[in-house]
Design an enzyme around this catalytic site. Structure first.
Site, mmCIF file in Angstrom:
data_model
loop_
_atom_site.group_PDB
_atom_site.id
_atom_site.type_symbol
_atom_site.label_atom_id
_atom_site.label_comp_id
_atom_site.label_asym_id
_atom_site.label_seq_id
_atom_site.Cartn_x
_atom_site.Cartn_y
_atom_site.Cartn_z
ATOM 1 C CB SER A 144 -6.290 -12.645 -13.212
ATOM 2 O OG SER A 144 -6.618 -13.794 -12.330
ATOM 3 C CE1 TYR A 157 -7.775 -9.889 -8.492
ATOM 4 C CE2 TYR A 157 -8.292 -12.049 -9.472
ATOM 5 C CZ TYR A 157 -7.362 -10.942 -9.240
ATOM 6 O OH TYR A 157 -6.051 -11.145 -9.409
HETATM 7 N N1 LIG Z 1 -0.804 -13.711 -7.053
HETATM 8 C C1 LIG Z 1 -1.562 -14.313 -7.905
HETATM 9 O O1 LIG Z 1 -1.852 -15.547 -7.795
HETATM 10 C C2 LIG Z 1 -2.268 -13.554 -8.920
HETATM 11 C C3 LIG Z 1 -2.598 -14.248 -10.038
HETATM 12 C C4 LIG Z 1 -3.250 -13.301 -10.868
HETATM 13 C C5 LIG Z 1 -3.135 -11.802 -10.946
HETATM 14 N N2 LIG Z 1 -2.588 -11.324 -10.165
HETATM 15 C C6 LIG Z 1 -2.618 -9.944 -10.080
HETATM 16 O O2 LIG Z 1 -1.111 -9.640 -10.074
HETATM 17 C C7 LIG Z 1 -1.106 -7.961 -9.664
HETATM 18 C C8 LIG Z 1 -0.361 -8.172 -8.206
HETATM 19 O O3 LIG Z 1 -0.699 -8.850 -7.116
HETATM 20 P P1 LIG Z 1 0.368 -9.708 -6.349
HETATM 21 O O4 LIG Z 1 -0.303 -11.148 -6.366
HETATM 22 O O5 LIG Z 1 1.708 -9.184 -6.349
HETATM 23 O O6 LIG Z 1 -0.228 -9.363 -4.903
HETATM 24 P P2 LIG Z 1 -0.122 -8.068 -3.710
HETATM 25 O O7 LIG Z 1 -1.606 -7.982 -3.144
HETATM 26 O O8 LIG Z 1 1.092 -8.489 -3.163
HETATM 27 O O9 LIG Z 1 0.134 -6.887 -4.520
HETATM 28 C C9 LIG Z 1 -0.884 -5.907 -5.006
HETATM 29 C C10 LIG Z 1 -0.047 -4.618 -5.076
HETATM 30 O O10 LIG Z 1 -1.127 -3.740 -5.626
HETATM 31 C C11 LIG Z 1 -1.001 -2.602 -4.773
HETATM 32 N N3 LIG Z 1 -2.288 -1.808 -4.435
HETATM 33 C C12 LIG Z 1 -3.463 -2.480 -4.165
HETATM 34 N N4 LIG Z 1 -4.337 -1.533 -3.926
HETATM 35 C C13 LIG Z 1 -3.922 -0.321 -4.105
HETATM 36 C C14 LIG Z 1 -4.151 0.917 -4.463
HETATM 37 N N5 LIG Z 1 -5.555 1.351 -3.934
HETATM 38 N N6 LIG Z 1 -3.466 1.935 -4.889
HETATM 39 C C15 LIG Z 1 -2.172 1.789 -5.236
HETATM 40 N N7 LIG Z 1 -1.618 0.459 -5.256
HETATM 41 C C16 LIG Z 1 -2.528 -0.650 -4.555
HETATM 42 C C17 LIG Z 1 -0.516 -3.019 -3.597
HETATM 43 O O11 LIG Z 1 0.114 -1.991 -2.640
HETATM 44 C C18 LIG Z 1 0.742 -3.982 -3.974
HETATM 45 O O12 LIG Z 1 1.713 -3.435 -4.306
HETATM 46 C C19 LIG Z 1 -2.572 -7.747 -9.127
HETATM 47 O O13 LIG Z 1 -3.107 -7.153 -10.209
HETATM 48 C C20 LIG Z 1 -3.142 -9.201 -9.040
HETATM 49 O O14 LIG Z 1 -4.587 -9.174 -9.315
HETATM 50 C C21 LIG Z 1 -2.307 -12.125 -8.894
#
Ligand SMILES: NC(=O)c1ccc[n+]([C@@H]2O[C@H](COP(=O)([O-])OP(=O)(O)OC[C@H]3O[C@@H](n4cnc5c(N)ncnc54)[C@H](O)[C@@H]3O)[C@@H](O)[C@H]2O)c1
Length: 252
Positions: A144, A157
């Site tokens: 991230s 986080y």
């Molecule tokens: N969206 C952003 O701006 C952003 C930025 C930087 C990093 N990220 C990272 O990207 C990754 C994906 O996030 P996203 O943005 O697609 O959000 P999202 O919330 O849509 O996806 C998160 C995913 O993680 C899964 N998950 C959460 N808790 C879980 C658990 N206990 N067991 C199994 N699966 C679990 C959810 O089911 C989902 O599929 C994450 O690691 C997030 O930290 C996102």
């Protein structure tokens, strides 16, 4: 004929949290590039995307895994490692807890650490064993911008995402000589469930958007190219790198 540089034909990719958001885009991108998929996530979480994933003509297997239990992540990893030759692991699943640090409870703190860090480590540990034996593997952690910055009211986080960047480098150093590349992607502000509370706050949306040189938030699909690069032989000499995909946020 030499396989195209970015092809994933004949590869088997494990993706965590592939049911929505960034993980879904990466999983579908990998299927489009030729990979068989093994999708790990909470029960039912992949229901809406398996038909689309299968439409690319490669196998799609769904395995239930709740990452809030590191011992379960380790057990599922061990089982998979014994059953399948996994070529690519994408540790995408992640959770976030927004709030004042003075109010964070031990349970809330531990939950974020278990999902984002401990389970990631133990799943990776198990799948890396056979990769080391076969002298081939690609591990991609989703980090991230908060692997580099502190963010606002997201202490657990930010702590885990800094740790994911450090772990990426530590494992890359340990396993590079075994033919395994461990790298990370640091997405910028991407429109997914993770950032929904920010996008519902007009002041935060405006402040963030104004600071992004590209002038827009990212879509989940914006992360796919970096993931295919790090999963393919195009990145065979890339080790321990955290690749930002952020519309220029960190360049500013
Ligand atoms: N969206 C952003 O701006 C952003 C930025 C930087 C990093 N990220 C990272 O990207 C990754 C994906 O996030 P996203 O943005 O697609 O959000 P999202 O919330 O849509 O996806 C998160 C995913 O993680 C899964 N998950 C959460 N808790 C879980 C658990 N206990 N067991 C199994 N699966 C679990 C959810 O089911 C989902 O599929 C994450 O690691 C997030 O930290 C996102």
């Amino acid at each position: 004929m030499t396989a195209p540089l970015f092809s994933l034909e004949g590869r088997t990719a494990v993706v965590t949290g592939g049911g929505r958001g960034i993980g879904r885009s990466i999983a579908l991108g990998f299927a489009g590039a030729g990979a068989d998929l093994i999708l790990l996530g909470r029960p039912g979480s992949h229901r809406d995307m398996t038909d689309e994933a299968k439409s690319y003509g490669h196998s799609v297997t769904v395995v239930d895994l709740d990452l809030s239990e590191p011992a379960h992540a380790k057990a599922v990893g061990a089982q998979l490692a014994g059953d399948v030759d996994v070529d690519i692991l994408v540790n995408n699943a992640g959770t976030i807890d927004r709030g004042d640090s003075t109010a964070v409870t031990p349970d809330a703190w531990n939950h974020v650490l278990q999902v984002n860090l401990s389970s990631l480590f133990f799943l990776t540990q198990q799948l890396a064993g056979p990769m080391i034996t076969r002298r081939h593997g690609k591990i991609i952690n989703i980090a991230s911008l908060l692997s580099f910055q502190g963010g606002l009211r997201v202490a657990s986080y930010a702590a885990t995402k800094h740790a994911v960047a450090g772990l990426t480098r530590a494992l890359a150093n340990e396993w590079a000589s075994h033919g395994i590349q461990v790298n990370a992607i640091a997405p910028g502000y991407i429109a997914t469930d993770n950032t929904r509370p920010l996008r519902e706050d007009p002041d935060r949306v405006r402040a963030i958007t104004e600071r992004i040189p590209a002038g827009r938030w990212g879509e989940a699909d914006d992360v796919v190219g970096a993931a295919i690069f790090l999963a393919s032989r195009a990145s065979d000499y890339v080790n321990g790198h955290v690749l930002v995909v952020d519309g220029g946020w960190t360049a500013r």
